[in-house]
Scaffold this active site. Structure first.
Site, PDB file in Angstrom:
ATOM      1  N   LYS A  71      -3.309  -5.193  -9.942  1.00  0.00           N
ATOM      2  CA  LYS A  71      -2.138  -4.722  -9.215  1.00  0.00           C
ATOM      3  C   LYS A  71      -0.942  -4.792 -10.166  1.00  0.00           C
ATOM      4  O   LYS A  71      -0.965  -5.525 -11.149  1.00  0.00           O
ATOM      5  CB  LYS A  71      -1.876  -5.593  -7.989  1.00  0.00           C
ATOM      6  CG  LYS A  71      -3.050  -5.607  -6.992  1.00  0.00           C
ATOM      7  CD  LYS A  71      -2.714  -6.401  -5.748  1.00  0.00           C
ATOM      8  CE  LYS A  71      -3.962  -6.751  -4.953  1.00  0.00           C
ATOM      9  NZ  LYS A  71      -4.724  -5.587  -4.495  1.00  0.00           N
ATOM     10  N   TYR A 120       0.868  -1.172   0.000  1.00  0.00           N
ATOM     11  CA  TYR A 120       0.000   0.000   0.000  1.00  0.00           C
ATOM     12  C   TYR A 120       0.907   1.225   0.000  1.00  0.00           C
ATOM     13  O   TYR A 120       1.800   1.327   0.847  1.00  0.00           O
ATOM     14  CB  TYR A 120      -0.859   0.027   1.267  1.00  0.00           C
ATOM     15  CG  TYR A 120      -1.741  -1.185   1.447  1.00  0.00           C
ATOM     16  CD1 TYR A 120      -3.095  -1.146   1.089  1.00  0.00           C
ATOM     17  CD2 TYR A 120      -1.240  -2.367   1.977  1.00  0.00           C
ATOM     18  CE1 TYR A 120      -3.912  -2.255   1.257  1.00  0.00           C
ATOM     19  CE2 TYR A 120      -2.056  -3.486   2.143  1.00  0.00           C
ATOM     20  CZ  TYR A 120      -3.388  -3.416   1.788  1.00  0.00           C
ATOM     21  OH  TYR A 120      -4.192  -4.507   1.956  1.00  0.00           O
ATOM     22  N   HIS A 173      -6.919   0.122  -1.661  1.00  0.00           N
ATOM     23  CA  HIS A 173      -6.570  -1.050  -2.449  1.00  0.00           C
ATOM     24  C   HIS A 173      -5.045  -1.149  -2.457  1.00  0.00           C
ATOM     25  O   HIS A 173      -4.365  -0.143  -2.598  1.00  0.00           O
ATOM     26  CB  HIS A 173      -7.134  -0.775  -3.851  1.00  0.00           C
ATOM     27  CG  HIS A 173      -6.866  -1.823  -4.863  1.00  0.00           C
ATOM     28  ND1 HIS A 173      -7.560  -3.013  -4.893  1.00  0.00           N
ATOM     29  CD2 HIS A 173      -6.012  -1.858  -5.907  1.00  0.00           C
ATOM     30  CE1 HIS A 173      -7.132  -3.724  -5.921  1.00  0.00           C
ATOM     31  NE2 HIS A 173      -6.192  -3.051  -6.550  1.00  0.00           N
TER      32      HIS A 173
END
Lengths: 342, 342
Positions: free
Chosen positions: B315, B273, B284
């Protein structure tokens, strides 16, 4: 209520047995009393159902001291998670459990799951997974991750079978460095039996992967100027023994009637189709197959990755563990893994 | 039109140059004529734009003979695929290409992509990927799979940075076998700085992974009865050197202001993060990080698997390549990979 701890087991009398075993499935009865495995006692201490246990030196241990001294916290976290999910379970070794069906307990004989607890960080030998795959109840690997969440992976033995069967005429081909090409093959080679891939949209040439070419050459279908063994040598030049393992798995799958094609896009060795009648009517491939040596040690992260990706594309993740004993299809053990929620 | 082949290059005169270079970007001009790399000549032969090339012995080679004798078919398949996608490109070694922006060609100086072609079956050393990450245009690994499809993986150097910064008071903890527990930590430890995970929904105890504990102990935030080095020893006992690599990457990420948490569910070492102000408002995680040694050889299937899974959960897939030179954040090279469609 305080129970005694002899360094291996926690023991109590009739009252403890009635309270913990008879009504809640902790421990096992012995001589009218109760014997608890350390992980069970730790859970009772954690919940406050037990105030402490007294060791041989007469010291009273609370949860924190007892956890540090007597219990694998990985086992404790799995035990706790399964209890939180409403199961009764019995330890079966320091990091293994027999889990009873919901509403049932150790006084019944049935098992829903046999669970082995491991840390995210600890390698899992293939032999350990194989052991989980056989027995009553579903074998489950419970992986405690670094945030102490517990993903569960169900382990089973898949049936390797399919219904694909095509008679092929002889095919002439040419061996290149990393594949073979059949310049003018019978159309059934690709269109029916799903070998290879067209070199070009409009042309008739079909390129075969080395593992396909090695199989077709060994079965006498593919004629090459090169010796069939030269194909395998070409494969080994880049992949080493891995090529032979992949070749054996490929052959076993084809002989069982399944069609293996590259699983590259899914990060696997093969994806497989149980039944191919023609490429035009090709269905969904049902499985991803990863080929490994029988002595492989799995990093639990690898397992998580494979199983998650396979689940995402609705395929079954299968591992082919290839032994050294050179048999044809013998010496390959198969394991299927899937994510499950007990 | 027939050109000559000296075993290394294919050569033609003015007419060949006009037809192939000036109007279609094949080869390079020399002394008014044309010089083609073998893969370019192979493509012209394949398309039928050239009937043949004549070797030094006076033999005329068509596509099939020329391909076998002079060209890596892996390079040919990538060259063909990029041509089919409408690009002009120039060979830059036997299996590498400079690809020009659409509508542009070798007469311009710009490059859209630098592409390296490899077989699905061939290991790719980390150093080879690092090389791709630097230079003009996007570095791309083109993997020819066993069905001769060509997934493209873009390689770049990510910026490792974040905006997380919390002052933490001292925390007391206890080292267990596979994690540490802070029994009564300040709430900021987890709720603000996002270290560890609560042991239980209602309790205040926070369990820390060994890599978190090792970092917090080394920075003096976490007090343990054990020596900070004992934490690392505990980590190494199961993971060996890998634990030290993960610890270095963890520290580098934290020091850069990112928050690494286990990436287990995604099969990675960490998810990260960039900015955590509180766990309640957690966003997210943007990246998955896999930690590897600098000398790692990637199996292209691993790359495909990681990149596909990361893409599926939106991601960025990042590899941290950790060298032996023990520096703090030095000695770590970062690579980001993503699937791309040229």
């Amino acid at each position: 209520m305080e129970l005694s701890f002899d360094g291996r087991r926690v023991r109590g009398g009739t009252a403890a047995r009635e309270r913990f075993y008879d009504s809640r499935g902790y421990g096992r009865p012995k001589d009218g009393g109760l014997v608890l495995a350390p992980v069970e006692a730790a859970h009772l201490l954690f919940r406050g159902d037990l105030e402490g246990v007294v060791d041989d030196a007469g010291d009273r241990l609370g949860f924190r001291d007892f956890l540090r001294r007597a219990v694998s916290e990985v086992a404790f976290l799995v035990y706790k998670d399964l209890r939180d999910r409403g199961f009764y379970l019995s330890p079966d070794g320091p990091t293994a459990f027999v889990v009873y069906p919901r509403g049932s307990g150790p006084w019944d004989e049935t098992a829903a799951y046999r669970v082995r607890a491991v840390s995210e960080r600890a390698p899992v030998p293939a032999a350990g997974l194989r052991e989980l795959a056989t027995g009553t109840g579903t074998g489950v690997l419970a992986v405690v991750d670094e945030e102490s969440e517990v993903p569960y992976l169900g382990v089973s033995e898949p049936t390797v079978a399919g219904a694909t069967d095509h008679e092929l005429p002889a095919v002439e081909g040419e061996l290149l460095a990393d594949r073979a090409i059949a310049w003018e093959p019978p159309s059934a080679l690709h269109e029916r039996a799903f070998y290879g891939q067209p070199l070009d949209r409009d042309g008739e040439a079909i390129q075969l992967s080395l593992v396909e070419a090695a199989y077709l050459a060994a079965t006498g279908t593919l004629g090459l100027e090169a010796d069939p063994e030269a194909v395998a040598a070409r494969g080994r030049a880049v992949e080493g023994e891995r090529f032979d393992r992949r070749r054996r798995v490929y052959r076993t799958l084809r002989e069982a009637g399944a069609v293996p094609k590259t699983g590259f896009k899914f990060g696997a060795d093969f994806r497989t189709y149980a039944e191919v009648t023609s490429v035009e009517q090709l269905g969904h491939s049902e499985r991803l197959v990863r080929v490994l040596s029988a002595g492989h040690e799995f990093d639990p992260r690898e397992l998580a990755l494979d199983v998650r990706l396979a689940g995402g594309v609705r395929k079954e993740m299968v591992f082919a563990l290839v032994g050294d004993d050179g048999g044809d299809g013998e010496g390959i053990e198969w394991l299927a893994l899937e994510r499950l929620t007990p």
